[in-house]
Design an enzyme around this catalytic site. Structure first.
Site, PDB file in Angstrom:
ATOM      1  N   GLN A  16       0.841  -1.323  -0.031  1.00 58.45           N
ATOM      2  CA  GLN A  16       0.077  -0.114   0.077  1.00 58.45           C
ATOM      3  C   GLN A  16       0.779   1.248   0.095  1.00 58.45           C
ATOM      4  OE1 GLN A  16      -2.660  -1.773   3.458  1.00 58.45           O
ATOM      5  NE2 GLN A  16      -3.985  -0.577   2.314  1.00 58.45           N
ATOM      6  N   ARG A  74       3.719  -0.105  12.821  1.00 55.76           N
ATOM      7  CA  ARG A  74       3.343  -1.376  12.682  1.00 55.76           C
ATOM      8  C   ARG A  74       3.665  -1.297  10.935  1.00 55.76           C
ATOM      9  NH1 ARG A  74      -2.137  -4.340  11.154  1.00 55.76           N
ATOM     10  NH2 ARG A  74      -1.324  -6.018  10.255  1.00 55.76           N
ATOM     11  N   HIS A 119       1.093  -9.251   4.326  1.00 54.98           N
ATOM     12  CA  HIS A 119      -0.360  -8.316   4.325  1.00 54.98           C
ATOM     13  C   HIS A 119      -0.856  -8.552   2.719  1.00 54.98           C
ATOM     14  CE1 HIS A 119      -2.067  -4.801   6.407  1.00 54.98           C
ATOM     15  NE2 HIS A 119      -2.819  -4.674   5.320  1.00 54.98           N
ATOM     16  N   ASN A 163      -1.970 -10.966   8.191  1.00 56.28           N
ATOM     17  CA  ASN A 163      -2.853  -9.888   8.302  1.00 56.28           C
ATOM     18  C   ASN A 163      -4.239 -10.482   7.569  1.00 56.28           C
ATOM     19  OD1 ASN A 163      -3.631  -7.234   9.040  1.00 56.28           O
ATOM     20  ND2 ASN A 163      -4.112  -7.054   6.885  1.00 56.28           N
ATOM     21  N   GLU A 164      -5.341 -10.158   8.490  1.00 60.10           N
ATOM     22  CA  GLU A 164      -6.596 -10.441   8.171  1.00 60.10           C
ATOM     23  C   GLU A 164      -6.698 -11.865   7.198  1.00 60.10           C
ATOM     24  OE1 GLU A 164      -8.203  -6.902   6.679  1.00 60.10           O
ATOM     25  OE2 GLU A 164      -8.171  -6.022   8.676  1.00 60.10           O
ATOM     26  N   ASN A 305      -8.146  -6.195  14.443  1.00 55.15           N
ATOM     27  CA  ASN A 305      -8.142  -4.839  13.368  1.00 55.15           C
ATOM     28  C   ASN A 305      -9.728  -4.946  13.347  1.00 55.15           C
ATOM     29  OD1 ASN A 305      -5.568  -5.504  12.749  1.00 55.15           O
ATOM     30  ND2 ASN A 305      -5.981  -5.928  10.795  1.00 55.15           N
ATOM     31  N   TYR A 307     -12.865  -2.076  12.644  1.00 53.82           N
ATOM     32  CA  TYR A 307     -13.464  -0.784  11.555  1.00 53.82           C
ATOM     33  C   TYR A 307     -14.879  -0.524  12.067  1.00 53.82           C
ATOM     34  CZ  TYR A 307      -8.932  -0.628   9.360  1.00 53.82           C
ATOM     35  OH  TYR A 307      -7.689  -0.385   8.854  1.00 53.82           O
ATOM     36  N   GLU A 373      -5.087  -2.413  13.976  1.00 53.67           N
ATOM     37  CA  GLU A 373      -5.721  -1.354  13.173  1.00 53.67           C
ATOM     38  C   GLU A 373      -7.154  -0.816  13.700  1.00 53.67           C
ATOM     39  OE1 GLU A 373      -6.148  -2.732   9.147  1.00 53.67           O
ATOM     40  OE2 GLU A 373      -4.389  -3.744   9.227  1.00 53.67           O
ATOM     41  N   TRP A 417      -5.111   3.149  11.620  1.00 49.51           N
ATOM     42  CA  TRP A 417      -4.895   2.908  10.369  1.00 49.51           C
ATOM     43  C   TRP A 417      -5.255   3.977   9.681  1.00 49.51           C
ATOM     44  CZ3 TRP A 417      -2.308  -0.656   7.419  1.00 49.51           C
ATOM     45  CH2 TRP A 417      -2.589  -0.561   6.158  1.00 49.51           C
ATOM     46  N   GLU A 424      -5.649   1.999  -1.297  1.00 48.39           N
ATOM     47  CA  GLU A 424      -6.611   1.313  -0.490  1.00 48.39           C
ATOM     48  C   GLU A 424      -7.156   0.126  -1.449  1.00 48.39           C
ATOM     49  OE1 GLU A 424      -7.247   0.893   2.319  1.00 48.39           O
ATOM     50  OE2 GLU A 424      -9.141   0.171   2.208  1.00 48.39           O
ATOM     51  N   TRP A 425      -6.346  -0.796  -1.940  1.00 43.45           N
ATOM     52  CA  TRP A 425      -6.575  -1.827  -2.578  1.00 43.45           C
ATOM     53  C   TRP A 425      -7.798  -1.887  -3.568  1.00 43.45           C
ATOM     54  CZ3 TRP A 425      -2.742  -4.690  -1.143  1.00 43.45           C
ATOM     55  CH2 TRP A 425      -2.430  -4.829   0.338  1.00 43.45           C
TER      56      TRP A 425
END
Ligand code: PNW
Length: 473
Positions: A16, A74, A119, A163-164, A305, A307, A373, A417, A424-425
């Site tokens: 990213q 991180r 990630h 990650n995730e 993480n 959100y 995050e 984050w 952003e993907w």
């Protein structure tokens, strides 16, 4: 109040921010491939080819980190920058040099690194061998992890393996909206999640037996989850649906690692129920082999993480469902119900964080928790005076304080984050999560602090003053 050794951090991920997608011997990753395909897979066919160019401008990032007064940072390693074909057969020394400098510069500034091994950016060479659907990935990941512990573990004491896994599995292998863009509903995601858990566990066991005594660090995996509440709290159906929703998200990865070594019972029974008529009935959600190292206990802390939150009720058509609808095993209608701002999936629910922290405390035996995050985005015209995002951080951190003080949750740190606006993907650069604005229209990729960045810096300095931790910058 926060403990004096509380970790105040911000997070980023290699693909990213770094750019330098083919610089100095880096091999391609699945995100390079996915973005280069074009055709609108990513917003306006953006790519991370250059991104924030942190590969060249790392020192600018360090200035941002210092300006915020962070105690922790991180970052993730680009696997294919270190090992261009994903295996330890060939090590790219220039990649090693880059991360050595990042780590050394952080430590010289009194900032503790937390490093994520993976990630979302699998080396393309490994995707060509089947990627996360292949059982051999556990072994290959373990070799990569050992290489990273061996190379950086003298200085890095906080590790995250993956990650995730939920997002990799679902968005990457079911919806196909993230790399590698596989769309195999109800099958691939479970297999991928399974191999990620096996890979994570192998790496944890390697650290435990080979490196822990000498290096003294801690290893976990970053699990993302929404908080969820029944739409009608007095309805038993809604409450059961909510439990299922959490079992299929947080529980998918946290239950094997923290509770039983296996998936939540409701996940097994549900997948079974919804596999009726399938020739491979009972085979969609894989079984952990007794001859492999156990998954249970393979985390030294809980990395969360968080959100957003969702309201849940059961699908009304559930009883009539026949046959295979595997992509909807969780089968819940989820409804944000809270106002959505920023990215399309992001309803702002700060007290969801406190509730989720309590759920984790009660369900997973009061683990030490790092919030690895949490953040809030803006879309559309840039607003440097981003009052809503400043408020978001105030509110979220307030909820963390309450979870610690009033509920006794053992929260050890909070990572915003993200440090920078970044790639952003699938949303490309259209969604901005940074504490610093990045000007993507200029080659310098100038970083400028947002109001929310100043707000976060203020919060950090206030609490660090109160607890007597001075930043020795
Ligand atoms: C996380 N969703 O991903 C990632 O760890 C970050 O790399 C990412 O930038 C950040 O959250 C913000 O999106 C997610 O669609 C991606 O629900 C998508 C979703 C959630 C998390």
């Amino acid at each position: 109040m926060f403990p004096s050794n509380f970790a105040w951090g911000a997070a980023t991920a290699a693909y990213q921010i770094e750019g330098g997608w083919d610089s100095d011997g880096k091999g391609p990753s699945i995100w390079d491939t996915f973005c280069h395909k074009g055709g609108g897979l990513v917003f306006e066919d953006h790519s991370g080819d250059v991104a924030c160019n942190s590969y060249e401008f790392w020192e600018e990032d360090l200035k941002c980190i210092r300006q915020l007064g962070l105690t922790h940072y991180r970052l993730s390693l680009s696997w294919s920058r270190l090992l261009p074909d994903g295996t330890t057969k060939h090590v790219n020394q220039k990649g090693v040099r880059y991360y050595n400098k990042v780590i050394d510069d952080l430590l010289a500034s009194n900032v503790i690194p937390m490093v994520t091994l993976y990630h979302f950016d699998l080396p393309q060479a490994l995707q060509d061998r089947g990627g996360w659907k292949s059982p051999e990935m556990a072994d290959i990941f373990d070799s990569y992890a050992r290489f990273a512990f061996q190379t950086f573990g003298d200085r890095v004491k906080l590790w995250l393996t993956i990650n995730e896994p939920y997002i990799c599995a679902k968005l990457g292998h079911e919806d196909g909206i993230f790399a590698p863009g596989v769309k195999e509903p109800g099958m691939a995601a479970y297999l991928v999640g399974h191999n990620m858990l096996r890979a994570h566990a192998r790496a944890w066991h390697s650290y435990h037996s080979l490196y822990r005594a000498e290096q003294g660090g801690a290893v976990s995996l970053a699990i993302n989850s929404n908080w969820a509440e029944p739409e009608n709290p007095t309805s038993p159906e809604d409450r059961a649906a909510t439990e299922r929703y959490l079992a299929f998200s947080l529980g998918w990865f946290a239950w094997p690692v923290f509770v039983t070594g296996d998936y939540p019972e409701v996940m097994r029974s549900r997948v079974e129920l919804r596999s009726k008529g399938l020739s491979c009935q009972g085979c969609r959600l894989p079984v952990f082999s007794k001859s492999e190292p156990t998954i249970l206990g393979t985390a030294d802390f809980f990395a969360l993480n968080y959100y957003t939150s969702r309201m849940v009720k059961p699908m009304s058509d559930l009883p009539q469902v026949s046959g295979f609808r595997g992509d909807r095993d969780a089968e819940e209608i989820v409804d944000p119900s809270w106002p959505v701002c920023g990215a399309s999936w992001l309803a702002v629910v700060p007290d969801g964080l406190r509730k989720l922290l309590n759920y984790i405390k009660n369900t997973f035996n009061n683990p030490a928790v790092y919030i690895t995050e949490n953040g809030f985005s803006q879309v559309g015209p840039v607003n440097m005076d981003d009052v809503p995002r400043s408020r978001f951080y105030q509110d979220a951190i307030q909820e963390v304080a309450r979870a610690i003080q009033e509920d006794g949750v053992d929260v050890r740190g909070y990572f915003a984050w993200s440090l920078l606006d970044n790639f952003e993907w699938a949303d490309g650069f259209s969604v901005r999560f940074g504490l610093f604005h990045v000007d993507f229209s200029q080659p310098e990729r100038k970083r400028s602090i947002y109001l929310s960045g100043r707000e976060y810096a203020g919060i950090i300095s206030k609490y660090r003053a109160l607890t007597g931790t001075n930043n020795s910058q």
